[in-house]
Scaffold this active site. Structure first.
Site, PDB file in Angstrom:
ATOM      1  N   GLY A 231       1.130  -1.177  -0.283  1.00  0.00           N
ATOM      2  CA  GLY A 231       0.254  -0.517  -0.117  1.00  0.00           C
ATOM      3  C   GLY A 231       0.923   1.498   0.140  1.00  0.00           C
ATOM      4  N   ARG A 313      -7.676   2.970 -14.502  1.00  0.00           N
ATOM      5  CA  ARG A 313      -7.867   3.720 -13.135  1.00  0.00           C
ATOM      6  C   ARG A 313      -7.926   4.640 -13.018  1.00  0.00           C
ATOM      7  NH1 ARG A 313      -4.046   5.866 -10.090  1.00  0.00           N
ATOM      8  NH2 ARG A 313      -4.678   4.803  -8.884  1.00  0.00           N
ATOM      9  N   TYR A 317     -11.331   4.227 -10.394  1.00  0.00           N
ATOM     10  CA  TYR A 317     -11.006   4.869  -8.856  1.00  0.00           C
ATOM     11  C   TYR A 317     -11.235   6.132  -8.630  1.00  0.00           C
ATOM     12  CZ  TYR A 317      -8.323   0.475  -8.964  1.00  0.00           C
ATOM     13  OH  TYR A 317      -8.101  -1.081  -8.732  1.00  0.00           O
ATOM     14  N   CYS A 346     -16.656   3.528 -26.896  1.00  0.00           N
ATOM     15  CA  CYS A 346     -18.066   3.689 -27.301  1.00  0.00           C
ATOM     16  C   CYS A 346     -18.593   4.000 -25.760  1.00  0.00           C
ATOM     17  CB  CYS A 346     -19.161   3.500 -27.970  1.00  0.00           C
ATOM     18  SG  CYS A 346     -18.319   3.647 -29.618  1.00  0.00           S
ATOM     19  N   GLU A 347     -18.307   4.947 -24.579  1.00  0.00           N
ATOM     20  CA  GLU A 347     -19.321   5.014 -24.028  1.00  0.00           C
ATOM     21  C   GLU A 347     -18.839   6.162 -23.245  1.00  0.00           C
ATOM     22  OE1 GLU A 347     -19.161   2.091 -21.085  1.00  0.00           O
ATOM     23  OE2 GLU A 347     -18.719   0.853 -21.884  1.00  0.00           O
ATOM     24  N   TYR A 375      -0.841  -0.844 -11.994  1.00  0.00           N
ATOM     25  CA  TYR A 375      -2.553  -1.220 -12.924  1.00  0.00           C
ATOM     26  C   TYR A 375      -3.088  -0.600 -13.643  1.00  0.00           C
ATOM     27  CZ  TYR A 375      -2.051  -2.637  -7.519  1.00  0.00           C
ATOM     28  OH  TYR A 375      -1.544  -2.912  -7.109  1.00  0.00           O
TER      29      TYR A 375
END
Ligand code: PLP
Length: 418
Positions: A231, A313, A317, A346-347, A375
């Site tokens: 982390g 990401r 997030y 396409c979004e 990530y």
């Protein structure tokens, strides 16, 4: 390069002997680029985190499982964590030995446990039922248990993995039940672990979590190791001079806690940490190309090939990534403006940076999305039947080397039954 907005990569000589344009020309766009020197620096910083002698840095491979990067981490004497048999497979390919791998499992099948056991790899289980499953197939063997002391930390709800509202670990009130199952199957508990969550920039929560884990450890007499979790955060706002996590200060505090514990426990047992992002986040950058710009209802859009199929990401997030601009033509940016940088998927949620103040961007510019090494590629997909990008390493000598090929139309259809 002219009129560029590229302070961070200039300061670190990120691209070595190449320029972003040369790399895109040679390997195509978009492109993940990694810098070997930065990767090695990060490995070394964490290896030196504490002076406590029996210490191991287990790189959490889920952050980036590229084989070439894994080999570098091994050269730097890191060990690894695995979250799946697939990760174990690649880690062995990179040369890690069974005692250098810890399988931190979550809701796995008996077959998946067996895969690790066959290789003599220690499995960490994170529920009583999984401990039973392991006991049945590995009677008399070794095991590690993941606890959740109820402390969580992280930059987003989705990455807080400790605490009272997550699926991970066993809560401390179940210690007696853990002991009963250990006894029932004659299991030797060699280690315990936790992971409170991702991206802490201040070590105090981490230390708090460790103190809780250590008080759990006292319930078990013959541990060989305690894994404190990962982390460790990285500064994603480098262009705003966000400070780094203070490793010197964290190291000092950790040393004190760990030396004290070892003394009390009566054994200089091994401590592990399991950083992912800290190792690989900053050595990676995502390059892409601007194909269009437009203003729609007062919002200026910068249209790129950096869809969320390539870097998930921001959409997953709400993550912030700094963006650099690289330009070879002489047209200068004469102003800065708020822009929304979007991809080609396409979004309408396909946004890399929302209402970001940047120097004026033109068609044909290249963009560099910083700190994309963790990530990034590993979460890339073929959504919209897009090809996942190639990955390139800028070696210590500054030369570029292809370390993963771009997907092809063939690889897209490989698994169809024709
Ligand atoms: C994801 C994960 C890590 C690494 O997290 P980072 O934030 O990348 O350091 C470590 N341990 C476990 C169990 C994880 O799931």
């Amino acid at each position: 390069m002219l009129n560029t907005h590229n302070q961070v990569t200039t300061n670190t000589n990120f691209f070595g002997n190449a320029s972003p344009h040369e790399l895109i020309e040679k390997y195509g766009s978009p492109l993940y680029v990694y810098n070997e020197n930065i990767l090695r620096d990060r490995c070394r910083e964490l290896k030196q985190l504490i002076t406590y002698p029996n210490f191991s840095v287990n790189y959490s491979v889920k952050a980036n499982g590229n084989l070439s990067l894994l080999k570098i981490a091994r050269e730097e004497e890191l060990n690894v964590d695995a979250m799946s048999p697939g990760e174990i497979y690649v880690e062995e390919m990179a040369g890690f030995k069974s005692d250098q791998i810890l399988f931190i499992s979550n809701n796995i099948s008996a077959e998946e446990m067996q895969y690790a056991l066959d290789r003599n790899i220690t499995v960490s289980v994170d529920s009583l039922s999984q401990l039973e499953t392991l006991g049945k197939i590995n009677n008399g063997g070794k095991v590690c248990v993941r606890f959740n002391p109820g402390v969580g930390a992280g930059h987003h709800e989705k990455v807080v993995t400790g605490g009272k509202k997550t699926k991970f670990g066993i809560e401390p009130t179940k210690i007696e039940e853990v002991k009963e199952i250990l006894e029932k199957y004659n299991l030797h508990l060699t280690g315990i672990n936790q992971h409170i969550g991702s991206l802490f920039m201040d070590g105090d929560k981490y230390i708090e979590g460790i103190n809780s884990l250590l008080s759990i450890a006292k319930n078990f007499k013959d541990l060989d190791f305690i894994d404190l979790g990962g982390g460790f955060g990285i500064p994603y706002k480098k262009l705003d001079h966000q400070p780094r996590l203070d490793l010197i200060e964290l190291g000092k505090k950790l040393d004190k806690v760990l030396f004290n514990f070892a003394k009390e426990y009566g054994k200089q047992l091994q401590f592990k940490i399991e950083p992912g992002r800290y190792i690989v986040g900053e050595c990676g950058l995502l390059l892409g190309t601007v194909h269009s710009t437009k203003v729609n209802y007062d919002i200026k859009y910068i249209g790129t090939d950096l869809g969320f199929n390539v870097l998930k990401r921001p959409i997953m997030y709400d993550s912030y990534h700094d963006i650099e601009i690289y330009r070879t033509r002489t047209k200068p940016s004469t102003k800065s403006e708020f822009v929304t940088v979007v991809g080609n998927i396409c979004e309408s949620g396909d946004i890399i940076a929302k209402e970001r103040m940047l120097p004026e961007i033109f068609e044909g510019d290249l963009l560099g999305v910083l700190d994309a090494g963790a990530y990034g590629y590993c979460m890339a997909s073929n959504y919209n039947n897009r090809l996942r990008p190639a990955e390139v390493l800028i070696s210590a000598t500054g030369d570029s080397k292809l370390i993963r090929k771009r997907d092809s139309f063939e690889s897209l259809v490989n698994n169809f039954i024709i």
